[in-house]
Write an enzyme that holds these catalytic residues in place. Structure first.
Site, PDB file in Angstrom:
ATOM      1  N   LYS A 138      38.030  34.494  34.433  1.00 52.18           N
ATOM      2  CA  LYS A 138      37.434  33.248  33.955  1.00 52.18           C
ATOM      3  C   LYS A 138      37.836  32.969  32.519  1.00 52.18           C
ATOM      4  CE  LYS A 138      33.301  31.309  32.059  1.00 52.18           C
ATOM      5  NZ  LYS A 138      31.965  31.616  31.510  1.00 52.18           N
ATOM      6  N   HIS A 153      28.408  27.160  36.947  1.00 57.14           N
ATOM      7  CA  HIS A 153      28.182  25.875  37.615  1.00 57.14           C
ATOM      8  C   HIS A 153      29.221  25.629  38.712  1.00 57.14           C
ATOM      9  CE1 HIS A 153      25.136  24.877  34.677  1.00 57.14           C
ATOM     10  NE2 HIS A 153      25.985  25.094  33.699  1.00 57.14           N
TER      11      HIS A 153
END
Length: 228
Positions: free
Chosen positions: A131, A151
């Site tokens: 990420k 999210h």
């Protein structure tokens, strides 16, 4: 769960863009800044992580100063971002490794590497995963990466784009190849905004969502709950 095809992904992007307005990319940070900012974003709100990053940069104008400072002073500077002691140690460890490898705390040379080489370098740094590497690629370097934050992970799971129980790291590997490169940055931001405002963790606002006919969660969990 059905694997999203390009047409479905494009349709989700189109609907979210219609709801959210024009896509405006944020200001690019230098690579080291983006690495540190992403570490600070873990397990806290965007507002708190941004405050922590701003305070850190004010307290230590250069990364060399942050690397050489007592760890408790770094932790104090980022206290508002949560788990400050752990993050301070991680940041200093990352900065130390970069300085040892590069001779200075600067990663400008990554601009000359291809995407895979950049990802490999970044994920070899202590505590840096896919990420964070994807955030650097897309936000700092303008490369077509697709970061999977909390999210994006939640929204794509509810849509049915990834199997239930898929980890964020595995989701990154599954989703990035499916999302057309030219919309990865835009879709990433759109999904984040959607996750913050409508597809929230505890009480998703399905009654106002423009994606219900494309959503596994709406077709199963939400509809079943509403009927009772």
């Amino acid at each position: 769960m059905t694997e999203a095809d390009r047409e479905t992904i494009e349709e989700v992007r189109r609907r979210l863009r219609a709801r959210q307005g024009p896509f405006v990319p944020g200001k690019a940070l230098p690579v080291v800044d983006q690495v540190v900012a992403t570490v600070l974003s873990q397990a806290t709100s965007d507002r708190n992580s941004e405050r922590a990053f701003a305070t850190l940069k004010t307290r230590f104008p250069s990364w060399e100063q942050a690397a050489d400072a007592p760890v408790d002073e770094v932790a104090d500077a980022i206290r508002c971002g949560g788990i400050a002691d752990q993050k301070a140690r991680r940041i200093q460890h990352i900065l130390a490794v970069i300085e040892e490898r590069e001779g200075r705390i600067d990663l400008g040379r990554l601009d000359g590497l291809d995407d895979q080489a950049v990802e490999s370098y970044l994920t070899s740094l202590p505590g840096v995963g896919p990420k964070t590497a994807a955030c650097v690629l897309v936000f700092s370097m303008g490369r077509p990466a697709f970061p999977v934050d909390t999210h994006v992970h939640r929204v794509t799971g509810r849509l049915g784009w990834i199997p239930p129980g898929t980890t964020a790291e595995k989701a990154h590997r599954l989703l990035a190849p499916r999302v057309p490169p030219e919309i990865r940055h835009e879709l990433h931001i759109a999904l984040i905004v959607h996750g913050r405002t409508i597809c929230q963790s505890r009480r998703p606002r399905c009654d106002t969502c423009p994606l219900t006919d494309l959503c596994d969660y709406y077709a199963t969990t939400y509809t079943a709950t509403a009927e009772h």
